[in-house]
Every structure is written in structure tokens, then in C-alpha cells.
Design a protein around this motif. Sequence first.
Motif, PDB file in Angstrom:
ATOM      1  N   PRO A   1     -33.732  34.089  26.096  1.00 48.49           N
ATOM      2  CA  PRO A   1     -32.741  33.054  26.394  1.00 48.49           C
ATOM      3  C   PRO A   1     -31.620  33.529  27.314  1.00 48.49           C
ATOM      4  O   PRO A   1     -31.151  32.770  28.166  1.00 48.49           O
ATOM      5  CB  PRO A   1     -32.200  32.670  25.012  1.00 48.49           C
ATOM      6  N   ILE A   2     -31.197  34.784  27.173  1.00 50.58           N
ATOM      7  CA  ILE A   2     -30.088  35.261  28.013  1.00 50.58           C
ATOM      8  C   ILE A   2     -30.507  35.345  29.480  1.00 50.58           C
ATOM      9  O   ILE A   2     -29.701  35.089  30.373  1.00 50.58           O
ATOM     10  CB  ILE A   2     -29.498  36.594  27.491  1.00 50.58           C
ATOM     11  N   GLN A   3     -31.751  35.667  29.750  1.00 49.21           N
ATOM     12  CA  GLN A   3     -32.217  35.708  31.135  1.00 49.21           C
ATOM     13  C   GLN A   3     -32.147  34.317  31.763  1.00 49.21           C
ATOM     14  O   GLN A   3     -31.657  34.159  32.884  1.00 49.21           O
ATOM     15  CB  GLN A   3     -33.644  36.260  31.214  1.00 49.21           C
ATOM     16  N   SER A   4     -32.618  33.322  31.042  1.00 51.94           N
ATOM     17  CA  SER A   4     -32.549  31.944  31.538  1.00 51.94           C
ATOM     18  C   SER A   4     -31.102  31.496  31.716  1.00 51.94           C
ATOM     19  O   SER A   4     -30.762  30.840  32.696  1.00 51.94           O
ATOM     20  CB  SER A   4     -33.258  30.991  30.569  1.00 51.94           C
TER      21      SER A   4
ATOM     22  N   PHE B   1     -25.888  44.156  32.391  1.00 51.10           N
ATOM     23  CA  PHE B   1     -25.248  43.026  31.713  1.00 51.10           C
ATOM     24  C   PHE B   1     -26.253  42.273  30.838  1.00 51.10           C
ATOM     25  O   PHE B   1     -25.934  41.872  29.713  1.00 51.10           O
ATOM     26  CB  PHE B   1     -24.624  42.058  32.719  1.00 51.10           C
ATOM     27  N   LEU B   2     -27.459  42.060  31.348  1.00 50.79           N
ATOM     28  CA  LEU B   2     -28.472  41.359  30.559  1.00 50.79           C
ATOM     29  C   LEU B   2     -28.766  42.101  29.258  1.00 50.79           C
ATOM     30  O   LEU B   2     -28.868  41.483  28.194  1.00 50.79           O
ATOM     31  CB  LEU B   2     -29.755  41.170  31.359  1.00 50.79           C
ATOM     32  N   MET B   3     -28.907  43.408  29.343  1.00 51.24           N
ATOM     33  CA  MET B   3     -29.198  44.186  28.143  1.00 51.24           C
ATOM     34  C   MET B   3     -28.037  44.097  27.144  1.00 51.24           C
ATOM     35  O   MET B   3     -28.244  43.888  25.949  1.00 51.24           O
ATOM     36  CB  MET B   3     -29.471  45.649  28.500  1.00 51.24           C
TER      37      MET B   3
ATOM     38  N   ALA C   1     -28.168  42.046  23.452  1.00 48.96           N
ATOM     39  CA  ALA C   1     -27.789  42.661  22.170  1.00 48.96           C
ATOM     40  C   ALA C   1     -26.647  41.899  21.515  1.00 48.96           C
ATOM     41  O   ALA C   1     -26.637  41.702  20.295  1.00 48.96           O
ATOM     42  CB  ALA C   1     -27.401  44.121  22.388  1.00 48.96           C
ATOM     43  N   LEU C   2     -25.696  41.457  22.322  1.00 50.23           N
ATOM     44  CA  LEU C   2     -24.551  40.706  21.792  1.00 50.23           C
ATOM     45  C   LEU C   2     -25.005  39.454  21.062  1.00 50.23           C
ATOM     46  O   LEU C   2     -24.624  39.222  19.916  1.00 50.23           O
ATOM     47  CB  LEU C   2     -23.592  40.340  22.926  1.00 50.23           C
ATOM     48  N   VAL C   3     -25.838  38.632  21.702  1.00 46.55           N
ATOM     49  CA  VAL C   3     -26.246  37.372  21.063  1.00 46.55           C
ATOM     50  C   VAL C   3     -27.148  37.621  19.860  1.00 46.55           C
ATOM     51  O   VAL C   3     -27.171  36.811  18.933  1.00 46.55           O
ATOM     52  CB  VAL C   3     -26.896  36.385  22.060  1.00 46.55           C
TER      53      VAL C   3
ATOM     54  N   VAL D   1     -23.459  33.669  28.122  1.00 42.05           N
ATOM     55  CA  VAL D   1     -23.489  34.106  26.722  1.00 42.05           C
ATOM     56  C   VAL D   1     -23.167  32.932  25.801  1.00 42.05           C
ATOM     57  O   VAL D   1     -23.872  32.691  24.813  1.00 42.05           O
ATOM     58  CB  VAL D   1     -22.510  35.271  26.483  1.00 42.05           C
ATOM     59  N   LYS D   2     -22.116  32.183  26.125  1.00 43.27           N
ATOM     60  CA  LYS D   2     -21.734  31.035  25.293  1.00 43.27           C
ATOM     61  C   LYS D   2     -22.850  30.004  25.209  1.00 43.27           C
ATOM     62  O   LYS D   2     -23.078  29.419  24.148  1.00 43.27           O
ATOM     63  CB  LYS D   2     -20.459  30.384  25.844  1.00 43.27           C
ATOM     64  N   SER D   3     -23.559  29.783  26.305  1.00 45.71           N
ATOM     65  CA  SER D   3     -24.632  28.784  26.284  1.00 45.71           C
ATOM     66  C   SER D   3     -25.759  29.201  25.343  1.00 45.71           C
ATOM     67  O   SER D   3     -26.331  28.361  24.645  1.00 45.71           O
ATOM     68  CB  SER D   3     -25.158  28.517  27.694  1.00 45.71           C
ATOM     69  N   VAL D   4     -26.068  30.487  25.294  1.00 42.06           N
ATOM     70  CA  VAL D   4     -27.110  30.968  24.370  1.00 42.06           C
ATOM     71  C   VAL D   4     -26.606  30.864  22.939  1.00 42.06           C
ATOM     72  O   VAL D   4     -27.344  30.427  22.047  1.00 42.06           O
ATOM     73  CB  VAL D   4     -27.515  32.410  24.707  1.00 42.06           C
TER      74      VAL D   4
END
Length: 155
Positions: free
Chosen positions: A87-90, A107-109, A113-115, A147-150
Amino acid sequence: MSNTYNIDMSLSINGESHNLTVRNAATLLSVLRSRLGLTGSKPGCLNGDCGACTVLIDGLPMKSCLMLAVEAGDKEITTIEGLKNTPIQSAFIENFAFQCGYCTSGFLMNCHALVNTHPQADYEIIKDWLQSNICRCTGYKEIEDAVKSVLNKSQ
């Protein structure tokens, strides 16, 4: 190689085991890039400041320029090459959360991990996590929006 400065070991990366001999002083970043051809983790500052080399170690972000490869022998390593349709990639694509792209894999990695570790993260947690990576091309708003969208989709 039977030199005391070389160590035979196995690394578990993106679900695959890799048996190799590494110098005891080799960083995880150098082994990933030069020995295994996993070039998604980028050499930026090489001292832990920028985050372009971020990988996941047992699900948590780690700057691979700061970790020796021998320290990762009993860990599960995930590189950007190991993320598939997350999801974060999208969200990065949908929110235009990158420009030149050099820092994007780190940043993606970090954001993946954050989400996964903080599905209820608020703005302060997001801001705190994003401080570990540097982007010189864009503001962080688009990355925060991604991040917020995920996070909003998972609630």
C-alpha cells in the motif's frame, strides 16, 4: 577464503537465503549492492544521516551503511526489492511523494515499517519517523500525505 578477516555466513534477504563470504568490516549496504546486486538501497552520506540506504531488519528500519553484514546473519532483511505491491508504494505514486527518486527507496522502507508498526500513528509519530530520512528535492508534505492515506485506509 580462509583469511581471519573473512567470514562465511548466510543472509536471509527478501525471503531467500544467500551463502557468501564477507569481510568482517563490510557494511550490509556494500554487501547488498556489490555482492548481491540489490542496488535499491542507495549510498548517500554513508554515515547514517540521510536514510537513503534504509532496509528493514526483522521488520524495523535500519540504515544499512551503519550495520556490518556479519551483524545481520540471524536477522530477516527486507530491501526495496522485497516490497511488492505494498500500500505504501501505491500511496507514494498517488500522492506524488518523490521527485528525483534517490531517497525514495529509503523513505518507502521507513514508511512501510511505520504503517505496519504504528497503524494508529498520529501526526507526531509520523513526523518523528520521517526525521530519520532526508529528501533534498521535495517537501515532506507529500510523503506525510502518502503515509496518512495508508493509515486512513487501514482504520
